[in-house]
Design a protein around this motif. Structure first.
Motif, PDB file in Angstrom:
ATOM      1  N   TYR A 109      -4.751 -13.440  43.726  1.00 62.23           N
ATOM      2  CA  TYR A 109      -5.601 -12.511  43.399  1.00 62.23           C
ATOM      3  C   TYR A 109      -6.131 -12.069  42.072  1.00 62.23           C
ATOM      4  O   TYR A 109      -6.962 -11.204  41.600  1.00 62.23           O
ATOM      5  N   ARG A 110      -5.172 -12.111  41.294  1.00 67.01           N
ATOM      6  CA  ARG A 110      -5.720 -12.162  39.380  1.00 67.01           C
ATOM      7  C   ARG A 110      -6.686 -13.039  39.503  1.00 67.01           C
ATOM      8  O   ARG A 110      -7.841 -12.214  38.586  1.00 67.01           O
ATOM      9  N   ARG A 111      -7.177 -14.134  40.293  1.00 61.46           N
ATOM     10  CA  ARG A 111      -8.375 -14.766  39.979  1.00 61.46           C
ATOM     11  C   ARG A 111      -9.903 -13.790  40.967  1.00 61.46           C
ATOM     12  O   ARG A 111     -10.641 -14.184  39.866  1.00 61.46           O
ATOM     13  N   TYR A 112      -9.610 -12.948  41.370  1.00 67.26           N
ATOM     14  CA  TYR A 112     -10.280 -12.532  42.221  1.00 67.26           C
ATOM     15  C   TYR A 112     -10.211 -11.861  41.425  1.00 67.26           C
ATOM     16  O   TYR A 112     -11.982 -11.329  40.856  1.00 67.26           O
ATOM     17  N   GLU A 113      -9.585 -10.745  40.307  1.00 67.01           N
ATOM     18  CA  GLU A 113      -9.964  -9.332  39.512  1.00 67.01           C
ATOM     19  C   GLU A 113     -11.040 -10.244  38.054  1.00 67.01           C
ATOM     20  O   GLU A 113     -11.445  -9.258  37.659  1.00 67.01           O
ATOM     21  N   LYS A 114     -10.404 -11.327  37.720  1.00 66.68           N
ATOM     22  CA  LYS A 114     -10.843 -11.498  36.518  1.00 66.68           C
ATOM     23  C   LYS A 114     -12.327 -12.317  36.952  1.00 66.68           C
ATOM     24  O   LYS A 114     -12.676 -12.261  36.147  1.00 66.68           O
TER      25      LYS A 114
END
Length: 67
Positions: free
Chosen positions: A31-36
């Motif tokens: 999920y962090r990769r999506y937000e970044k």
């Protein structure tokens, strides 16, 4: 554009990245990769986020500024 919107929506709803990752049934790191913006978000996740935040997929994707 979507990565900014999902981050803004999450903070506007006082949710943690972990809470959203759990809602989407995925690992926090994914999920962090999506937000970044490091990874493209799948369509099913955009739909689920629109449901969670009571908004449209068009808003999340930056096709509309109307929530």
């Amino acid at each position: 554009m979507y990565f900014r919107r999902i981050g803004e929506l999450r903070t506007d709803h006082d949710l943690t990245q972990q809470a959203v990752a759990d809602y989407l049934h995925m690992q926090l790191t994914v999920y962090r990769r999506y937000e970044k913006g490091h990874r493209e978000i799948p369509v099913w996740a955009v739909i689920r986020l629109a449901e969670l935040y009571h908004t449209t997929t068009d808003y999340i994707l930056g096709l509309s500024d109307q929530r």
